[in-house]
Structures are given as structure tokens and as C-alpha cells.
Design a protein around this motif. Sequence first.
Motif, short mmCIF file in Angstrom:
data_model
loop_
_atom_site.label_atom_id
_atom_site.label_comp_id
_atom_site.label_asym_id
_atom_site.label_seq_id
_atom_site.Cartn_x
_atom_site.Cartn_y
_atom_site.Cartn_z
N GLY A 1 0.84 -1.19 0.00
CA GLY A 1 0.00 0.00 0.00
C GLY A 1 0.87 1.24 0.00
O GLY A 1 1.94 1.24 0.59
N ARG A 2 0.45 2.29 -0.72
CA ARG A 2 1.26 3.50 -0.73
C ARG A 2 0.40 4.76 -0.67
O ARG A 2 -0.74 4.76 -1.11
N THR A 3 0.99 5.81 -0.12
CA THR A 3 0.34 7.11 -0.21
C THR A 3 1.15 7.96 -1.19
O THR A 3 2.24 7.58 -1.60
N PHE A 4 0.59 9.11 -1.53
CA PHE A 4 1.26 9.98 -2.49
C PHE A 4 1.76 11.25 -1.79
O PHE A 4 1.22 11.67 -0.78
N GLN A 5 2.79 11.83 -2.38
CA GLN A 5 3.40 13.03 -1.82
C GLN A 5 2.35 14.12 -1.63
O GLN A 5 2.22 14.72 -0.58
N ILE A 6 1.61 14.40 -2.70
CA ILE A 6 0.46 15.29 -2.61
C ILE A 6 -0.74 14.34 -2.50
O ILE A 6 -0.89 13.48 -3.35
N THR A 7 -1.56 14.51 -1.49
CA THR A 7 -2.62 13.53 -1.26
C THR A 7 -3.49 13.38 -2.50
O THR A 7 -3.76 14.36 -3.20
N ARG A 8 -3.89 12.16 -2.74
CA ARG A 8 -4.74 11.90 -3.90
C ARG A 8 -5.94 11.09 -3.44
O ARG A 8 -5.97 9.88 -3.61
N LEU A 9 -6.92 11.76 -2.92
CA LEU A 9 -8.16 11.07 -2.58
C LEU A 9 -9.11 11.20 -3.76
O LEU A 9 -8.91 12.02 -4.64
N PHE A 10 -10.15 10.36 -3.77
CA PHE A 10 -11.17 10.48 -4.81
C PHE A 10 -12.09 11.61 -4.38
O PHE A 10 -12.92 11.45 -3.48
N ARG A 11 -11.94 12.76 -4.98
CA ARG A 11 -12.52 13.98 -4.44
C ARG A 11 -14.04 14.00 -4.40
O ARG A 11 -14.64 14.60 -3.53
N GLU A 12 -14.67 13.33 -5.36
CA GLU A 12 -16.13 13.37 -5.40
C GLU A 12 -16.76 12.30 -4.49
O GLU A 12 -17.97 12.20 -4.41
N MET A 13 -15.91 11.48 -3.86
CA MET A 13 -16.46 10.45 -2.97
C MET A 13 -16.42 10.97 -1.54
O MET A 13 -15.63 11.83 -1.19
N THR A 14 -17.27 10.36 -0.69
CA THR A 14 -17.21 10.71 0.72
C THR A 14 -15.99 10.06 1.34
O THR A 14 -15.36 9.20 0.73
N VAL A 15 -15.67 10.47 2.55
CA VAL A 15 -14.53 9.90 3.27
C VAL A 15 -14.71 8.38 3.41
O VAL A 15 -13.80 7.61 3.13
N LEU A 16 -15.91 7.96 3.79
CA LEU A 16 -16.14 6.53 3.98
C LEU A 16 -15.95 5.77 2.66
O LEU A 16 -15.30 4.74 2.61
N GLU A 17 -16.51 6.32 1.58
CA GLU A 17 -16.37 5.65 0.29
C GLU A 17 -14.90 5.56 -0.12
O GLU A 17 -14.46 4.58 -0.68
N ASN A 18 -14.15 6.61 0.20
CA ASN A 18 -12.73 6.60 -0.09
C ASN A 18 -12.03 5.45 0.62
O ASN A 18 -11.18 4.79 0.05
N VAL A 19 -12.41 5.25 1.86
CA VAL A 19 -11.73 4.22 2.65
C VAL A 19 -12.17 2.83 2.19
O VAL A 19 -11.39 1.88 2.23
N VAL A 20 -13.40 2.72 1.72
CA VAL A 20 -13.90 1.41 1.31
C VAL A 20 -13.45 1.05 -0.10
O VAL A 20 -13.41 -0.12 -0.48
N ALA A 21 -13.05 2.06 -0.89
CA ALA A 21 -12.74 1.83 -2.30
C ALA A 21 -11.64 0.80 -2.57
O ALA A 21 -11.72 0.08 -3.55
N PRO A 22 -10.59 0.70 -1.74
CA PRO A 22 -9.54 -0.27 -2.06
C PRO A 22 -10.05 -1.71 -2.15
O PRO A 22 -10.96 -2.10 -1.43
N LEU A 23 -9.47 -2.47 -3.05
CA LEU A 23 -9.87 -3.85 -3.25
C LEU A 23 -8.68 -4.76 -3.02
O LEU A 23 -7.60 -4.49 -3.50
N GLN A 24 -8.94 -5.84 -2.27
CA GLN A 24 -7.83 -6.73 -1.96
C GLN A 24 -7.65 -7.83 -2.97
O GLN A 24 -6.84 -8.73 -2.79
N GLY A 25 -8.44 -7.83 -4.01
CA GLY A 25 -8.29 -8.88 -5.00
C GLY A 25 -9.17 -8.57 -6.18
O GLY A 25 -9.85 -7.55 -6.21
N PHE A 26 -9.14 -9.46 -7.18
CA PHE A 26 -10.08 -9.28 -8.28
C PHE A 26 -10.78 -10.59 -8.56
O PHE A 26 -10.16 -11.64 -8.65
N HIS A 27 -12.08 -10.53 -8.65
CA HIS A 27 -12.87 -11.69 -8.98
C HIS A 27 -14.12 -11.18 -9.65
O HIS A 27 -14.68 -10.17 -9.21
N PRO A 28 -14.57 -11.85 -10.74
CA PRO A 28 -15.77 -11.36 -11.42
C PRO A 28 -16.94 -11.13 -10.47
O PRO A 28 -17.69 -10.19 -10.61
N ARG A 29 -17.05 -12.02 -9.45
CA ARG A 29 -18.17 -11.89 -8.55
C ARG A 29 -18.09 -10.60 -7.72
O ARG A 29 -19.07 -10.03 -7.30
#
Lengths: 625, 294
Positions: free
Chosen positions: A453-481
Motif C-alpha cells: 500500500g502507498r500514499t502519495f506526496q500530494i494527497t490523492r483522494l477520490f474527491r467526489e467520494m465521501t470519506v467513507l467511500e474513499n476508505v472502502v474503495a480499495p480492493l484486496q483482489g479481483f474476482h468477477p463476482r
Amino acid sequence: MTDGATTAVAEETLKGGGTPPSRAPSKTLRSPWTAVIALAILLVALFPVLSDDLYYQNMIILAMVFAVGAVGLNIITGYAGYISLGQGAFIGLGAYTVGICVSDIGGSPWVWVPVAGVLAGLVAAALGVVAMRARGHAFVILTIAFLFLVQLLATNWDELTNGTGGITLPIPTWSVDYQYWPFYYTLMGLLAVSLVLSWWIRRNKFGMGLVAIREDEDKAATVGVSTPTYKILAFVASAVFVGMAGGVYGYYISFIDPLGMFNILLSVQIILSLLLGGRDTLWGPVLGAFIIEWLNETSNQEFQGGNARLLIFGGLLVLVVMFLPRGIIPTANRWIEWWRTRGKAGLAGERLTGIDLRARAAPAREAAEPSGPPLLEVKGLEKRFGGVRAVDGASFAVPEGSITALIGPNGSGKTTVFNLIGGTMTPQAGEVWFDGQRIDGKPPWQRAHLGLGRTFQITRLFREMTVLENVVAPLQGFHPRLLGADAVSGREARRAEDLLEFVGMRKYRDVHASALSYGQQKLVELAQILMLDPKLIMLDEPAGGINPTLIERIGEMIRELNAQGKTFLIVEHNMPFVLGMCNPVLVLARGQTIASGTADEVQRDPQVLDAYLGEDFRLEEPARA
Amino acid sequence: MTEFLQALILGLLIGGVYALLASGLTLIFGVMNVINIAHGAFLILAAFITWSLWRAIGLDPLAAIFALTPVMFAFGWLLYNATIRPIRRAPPAASVLLTFGLALFLEGIMGVIWGNTSHSVRPEYFAQSFEIGELFLPKAQVYGGLVAIVVLASLYLVLTRSWLGRAIRASAVNPQGAELVGVNAVSVAALTFAIGVASAGAGGAIASVLYPFLPGSHYQWIARLLGIIVLGGMGSLPGAVIGALCLGVAELMTVTYIGPEWATGVPYAFVFIVLLLRPQGILGTRLRQDVATA
């Protein structure tokens, strides 16, 4: 302290904080618009039965064709942020599929409508593969080229398409009493299905990934969103029903030729519908399509179409972009929101107090020896930008369980090293090993899935999402389901809230990321990557640009997480912060690691002093540690 | 062999005209990150004005460049300040849609003024050719290509030798940095857009002799120019020249060996092939800034 925190959680839950926040745009629309939408649907559904006015029946049929187009376009443009100027081509493609199949194979045109959808989907997938490596602007150009290319093919491939002569479809065989009903209700069904698809995508992980791509594509990749797959699927989803609607449209018009079917004005009408109604809304494209089709008919009736249509559409496009960039529905919602909340104060900034971290943490593990086996190993990494060697043979290791610092003068290549490890850039030479695997060939999202996991020098959050959505957005894997899973499940929401509590940002969970201060964004970004449950956390200047209290807090958090077994690699210019906490310390200069060791050792190293002060730094013989 | 040589020379000449037109487009993209979809419409507008001047007072289309360039420059400057400037902080998608709207609007206006029929400018040398050995080189193509190269060369001089040129290139590389050293990025952007439109004006005057045109021709032109800058590397001026010469030759080869009806497809093929094989184009390089906004 523990009790206090628990009580706070309980209070939040009572206030309805435990449920996932509004995530689909439809949800926010529901309250004021439900009645209007229901009435409009009823009216459209009953219209042909109540009135035998063919002029309006025709108009609604055409409006529904463009509504399907705009709902589709919304998926790739509204959600994922990629503009397609060639979306009308899928209408033509669908019409041609039906026309060619009926005239070459036979059967009823209805039979071939699903085939038209499949073909449109396949073509979109192929285009998506071509566009996958290109970004933003190149996609726009590709869609324009695509539109003109299929028009050229339809014109020149005589054997298949009959060229400019076009294809005439059989006249419908049903009783005249039924007027255009079969077209009307088929299109209404298609529109309903595409709306369901659009709604479903927006409320689950797939839609969230698309919005993340729209907000910041590189960032989305580093938090585990496999961006090419998402983009291709979104483009396919945006084309399938448009192709089917195109098939119906072709049968309805009953004459298919390259100029009519691949006219760029079809695309213009679709784009305008989406922009006018509102991007990233469920009903916006439909509303827009009905308004635009009405304008279209009016310009044809009043001004004999042609140039008037160009002036109206072109002028409207300019005006909408300049004065109504959000579209009707989002703008109306804003006004309603403003009316409701006028006079109420917003969420004020809160003093950060030292939360007892142990209260929320998992049982602390014995801190591993800093000299343990390397979790991350970099060997001979090289990256050139034109003639500049930003990273020139950097080699180092990050021991498991350590808090390793990467320091160096400005321009020494620290951030580039981060980008190479994280996968946002590919090195020209060298290897990156993580947790026993070689990862330098892997895309960023796979590295995220492995626990990086990494952060950026200048923060890069998804600006149009809420704080909670930002935190939930990461995915630990990929599966069609996974694509079909709820965007914010209850379990995830609880975990995200715990992490927000940990960084002290829980009160802000429903605030849009764009409304946060810089320091607050740093904290949310930390919570965001913790959601990945990473083994290695790479922080790019965690103490940069924030106040001393917050720096201290971030330092506490890093130590606490380290005690729980997380390994850190930190780039930082704040020397007291770094030297007080990190072991080992790696020093990068001119793209090479020139020293490593404990803080004390590094501080005494003459080469390090040279690199920073540069008094008699010799260019001839780059020294290696 | 003669056939091949003829196609090659004509391709390079027409490529010179494309290079002039594509330079304006790539310049605007490089400085403002705006894909000016209206570029084709600007050049068709210039072609129509050239036609009117030629019809009314018999002005030679290549001489019309002197009249058109300042007029189009002013037009571009006004248009930038009226439409693009207010949205310059909006996401890049906004400018694409805006210039697309402008293109449609201009197409409509041209249709109202000149009608939707095919026009072409035919000065007396139109039907004449230079004959060198077995080669037939139409005078219009030779003059057009040479004039385009001269205009392009003067554009390069402006960009490399003047303060404005340095300011433009500085703004292209780093707008914030340019502002810090005293360059007003907004007025530089306005001037760049104006220069871009002016070059489309000069190119349009030349193109009016080479190809027949109608208001709707701008789609084909913008597709061609986009193909060129994608091939050359978006934002790169030398790339635009190389891309233009490649496209000119490829189109003429297609006309000669495959069939004239497929020539319009060449730029689309370029776009697809480049995006598949080398998305950054021939001279495009990925910079630090492309990836990390840090």
C-alpha cells in the motif's frame, strides 16, 4: 477512554451511522423525485393506448432510442469519466446487423435484435482493448476514429452493406391498428433493462471502481482496482443495449444507409442528452433524451432541420458546457439541498487529541528485528526520462517488521523509486522483489493485492467520494463476482469506521473528500491504504505540509501499526521525524543508494554529507554503499 | 517506379500542408491540454473565406493567406476569451465537448452562409502541371506545399526565437513554473490558441485549392489532423511534422495502389495502430509529470 470510544460508536449507530451511506445517485434523488418519475413512467407507458397521435408516438420512440444511448454513455462517461464521441456508431452498428442479417439470412428483424446487442458488445470490447493502454484524450480520438471508420466501411464494403444504396427492411406485418406499438414497447423494455443495469453498476463495487478511475486513475490502480478490466467492461456495458436499440431503430426507420446510421449527429444527440440531464445520475440521461428529441423535432418542423439543427445542437453543447456543466438533475438537487440545509452550520474542524491507540488495535505483536528477512528488495533499479537518469541502479532492502526511511536531497529519485515499486511506472532495468515474489512486471493493482500500500506526496483522494467511500474503495483482489458486490457492505463499513476512528477522522465519514483540509486528507489516505491490510506501507512525505501536532500523531500511528506487524518504507524530509523513528535509514542520491544503516551511522557518513551539502561531490565516480 | 515516385512527391507536398495544420492543433494541445475538435471547422471557414475573396475580387488563394492569417488570429483570440477561458479550470473533458460544440455551430453557420454544396477554388494554374521527366506535378500542389512550408518555417521561428515563443514553450512544459517567472499563462494560452487558429487559416486557404470542400468536410479534416498528432506524439511539434508527412505519403500510396475510396481511412488506421503499438506516438515521451502529479 475505551468506554468513551465505544459510547461514541453506539451513539453514531443510533443516529443511523451504522448503515451504509447513500451511494447510488438514485438514492439521493429518490425523495423529491419519486412521484415525478413514477408519473412520467406511467404516462409514457399508457400513451399509445390513450392517444393515437402518431406524431408524438414517433417522437417518444426516437427519444427512447437516444435515452438508451445516453444511459449507456453514462456508464463510460458519467461513471468512468471517459468521453466517447462515437457512441452513435453503436446505433448504426445495431441497425446494420439487423439489416444485413434479415436481407442475407432472413427471418424476422426481432430475432436479430439480441445479435445486434452481442455484436455491439464485442466491438466495444475490441475497442476497449485498443484503448486500454491509452488514457483520457486518446480515448476521445479513438471513438471519433471508430465512428468514421465504420461509416467508411459501411460505404465501401458493397457486398455486405450495399454501400450508399443502403438496405431496405421489410415493412412490419402486424395490423395497422397496433400502430408502432411493438417498436414502442420493445424500446421501453430496453430502456428499462439498461436503467436497471446502470443502477446496478452504480451501487456495487464495479461502479465504485469506475468512479475511482474517473477521479484518479493511477490512484485507483494503486488501491487495487484493475483499471483496464474495469474500463473494458464499462465500455461493453455502455454499448450492448445501444446496439439492440439501434437494431430496433433500423427496423423502425426501415431504411439503413451509411450517412443516416453513422451520422455524427446521432452521437451529438446522445452526448447532449447525457450532459443536459446530468452525468452520473440514473434518470438524467432519460430526461435529457426527451428534451433533446423534442428540440430535434422542433428544429425539423420549424426550420427544416439541416443547418438549424447544427446551430441548435452546437450552440446548446457550448452553453451546457459553459453554464450548466453538471446538468439539470444534479443542479436541481443542489438547489433543493441548499434550500433544506440553509442556516445550518457545517462540520467544524476538531482538535486532535491523543487517542489511546491500543484500545482499538489488535493484540500487539512483538516488534520484529529490524534486521529480519527483507520484505521488499530492490536490485539495480533504473528509470530514465529522456536523458535524465532519475533512478540509476538503486539497490536496497526493507527488512520485514522495520520502519525503513528513504531519504535524500530533492531530485534524488525518491518518489520515482516509490512509483517503480508501486507500479505506476515501469523501470528500464532492475528487479523488485516483494514477499518472495518478483513484482516488477506486475500492474499496480496486483501489487496492491499482494499487500503493498502507498500514499502519495500530494494527497490523492477520490474527491467526489465521501470519506467513507474513499476508505472502502480499495480492493484486496479481483474476482468477477466482486464486481457485483455491494459498493459498501455493512462489514466493510464497520471496518472502515474502525480505521477512520484509528486516524481520528470518523466524524467526517460522510463529508466529501474535496472538503477536507490537507492534513485531514493525509489521515484519510492512511486509513484508505490500511483497508488493503497491506504488509508493507509506503508513505511519501507523511509529515510534509502539516502542523507539528499532527506530525506527532502520525508518528504515533506509524509506531502503533508497526507494533502490530506492519512494515513501513517512508520518504521524508523532516529529519527529526525520520531519525527518531526509523531503522534502517537508506540514503538516495542521484538515483543511487549511497548509504544505509542506523540514523547515527548515516548522519556521520561523509558521502551523505556530501550528497546533501554537495561541496566536493565528484561526478566522475558515483560511490555506492 | 514513376508512379511510386509521383505518389511520394505529391504525398510529401500535401504532407507539408497537413504539417502546417497539425502544428496548430498540437500546439494548442501542448500548451492548454485542449483537443481542439473545432480545428477542422476553422480551416474550412478559412477555405470558404478564401473562396469568397477569389470569387469577389479574384484574389489568388495563396495570396489570401496574408489577409486570412490576421483575421483568423483575431477570431481565435476572441473565441478563446469568450468560450475556452471561462472553463479552463474545468476537467479536460469539458474543453473537448466545448470545441466539438463550436465545430457543429460553425458548420451550421457556414451552411447558412455558403450552402451545403461542394466548393473549390480554381485559380488559372489549377489545371496546369509541372512536367519533370515522366513526373506530372500539379502546380496547385507544388505551390501549396511550398507556401505551407514557408508559413510553417516562420511559425517555428516565432516559437524558437521570440519571447512569446519561449513563453509558449515554458507554459507547455510547466504552467505554474511559467507563471512564477512572470509569464501570464492565461494570455499566453489565448495567444497560442490564436496562433493555432491563424495557422488553420493559412492552411485552410491552401487546402481550398487542393480539395473541394463543404461545411461538413471539417469532420474528415479533424480526423486526419488527429491521426497525425496521435502518430507524431500529442503536443510534439516535430512529431506533428513527421506524422503529417507520413500521412500525406500514406494517403497518396493508398490512392495509387489500393483505391481512392479508402484514402479517408488512412488516418483512422493510424490512430488504431499507434494506440495499439506505441500509445505515446513517435516522438511522444512519458515524463515524470505524466504519471505522478507529485
